[in-house]
Design a protein around this motif. Structure first.
Motif: not given
Length: 360
Positions: A325, A328-329, A205-208, A203
């Motif tokens: 995800m 990532h969080e 920095d644009k959450r892509e 992923m």
């Protein structure tokens, strides 16, 4: 090769123990047939042509013998010519007669590992030394025999199979055969049963998320999915994840953690499958696809990934993305490789574990 059942009676002062070898010596090559002593009766099989040639049995004075089977049976594939027949035993020395055995060494489990680089160069020689070696190992109380035959020695495989060896596994360049000596259930480990794959979650920095469309007529054809692939022989999981993402998309990454794995059975070639899901941090962003395997690749918002019909129907794939995800969080902690030495093999290897408490 046509063999005949034969029977001999030893009337001399010395007779071989059971089992024993019938050794046929032809033009510098030894050919072996196994025999069993029952009281003073020697039972063995020998090539029918030898009987027709009227070759005498020597080595033990007073031995008289004759063929007793009415029907020959098939076995072997090597040719014999006129020569001499001897009855010998590993426990009784015979002047001027040496029984050649395969070069091998003991393993840690009372078994034998045959040296593949010292196997006889000809099928004839192998067909004579293999039975003699098996008999020798039986007399020594050995258990499992491991016989690795290289690709250039492929003509030896049918001979070993005829002697009772079984296929264990095969890889590029060789086939491994095994033989279990004791009259009890086989205790040898089974052949490789699993293949190992990885899925890389990357992923930016644009959450892509970095996703690909594969060139395959499989169930995920046309689906934007995580890059996946198999790890290579002797390759670490984290290295395989970085390599696969680079090969498929051209994006450089660094491994962060392993967050989940899936265990499935009866996949390719009826093997089980382990898929390790790895979090990777991108070090580059430009995409260059491998056109042999990948139809397309791009950076895609994670919400769009999950909106695809495939992910609405495939609960496991959807859950994998959700776990990634959460990682990532920082709501979930995966496994990180730690290099440690094990006394089991004395080598450095990686143990994957985490030290933090997860909240998911």
């Amino acid at each position: 090769m046509v063999l005949m059942h034969c029977q001999g009676v030893f009337r001399g002062s010395q007779s071989p123990p059971s089992p024993f070898l019938v050794l046929v010596h032809f033009q510098g090559v030894n050919h072996h047939f196994s025999g069993i002593m029952t009281h003073e009766i020697a039972n063995f099989t020998i090539r029918q042509e030898i009987i027709n040639f009227g070759i005498s049995v020597s080595c033990f004075p007073g031995l008289s013998w004759k063929p007793i089977s009415s029907k020959p049976f098939l076995g072997g594939s090597y040719l014999l010519k006129k020569g001499g027949v001897h009855v010998v035993s590993p426990n009784i020395a015979s002047p001027g007669l040496a029984v050649e055995l395969l070069c091998a060494w003991d393993d840690e489990y009372e078994g034998i590992i045959v040296d593949p680089y010292s196997l006889p160069l000809s099928s004839n020689a192998f067909a004579s030394t293999l039975p003699a070696s098996l008999l020798n190992w039986k007399l020594k109380g050995k258990r499992g025999i491991w016989l690795k035959i290289l690709q250039e020695q492929a003509e030896l495989v049918p001979i070993a199979i005829q002697e009772g060896f079984n296929y264990h596994h095969a890889e590029s360049g060789y086939v491994m055969l095994t033989y279990w000596i004791p009259d009890e259930p086989v205790m040898l480990p089974a052949g490789p049963s699993h293949q190992i794959g990885i899925a890389g979650f990357v992923m930016n920095d644009k959450r892509e998320v970095l996703v690909v469309k594969e060139k395959c007529p499989c169930s995920c054809s046309g689906v934007w999915k995580l890059p996946t692939g198999y790890i290579n022989k002797s390759e670490d999981i984290f290295s395989g994840a970085v390599r696969e993402v680079k090969e498929e998309t051209g994006v450089d990454t660094i491994f962060q953690e392993m967050v989940a794995f899936r265990h499935a059975h009866l996949v390719a070639f009826e093997k089980s499958d382990l898929l390790f899901v790895c979090m990777l941090k991108p070090l580059s962003h430009e995409i260059t696809i491998d056109e042999k395997e990948i139809q397309a690749a791009k950076w895609m918002p994670v919400d769009e990934v999950l909106k695809q019909p495939f992910y609405r129907e495939d609960h496991m794939s959807k859950r994998i993305v959700e776990i990634c995800m959460a990682t990532h969080e920082r709501d979930y902690c995966g496994f990180i490789p730690h290099k440690l030495t094990s006394k089991f093999d004395g080598n450095l290897s990686f143990l994957y574990y985490y030290n933090e408490k997860s909240t998911i």
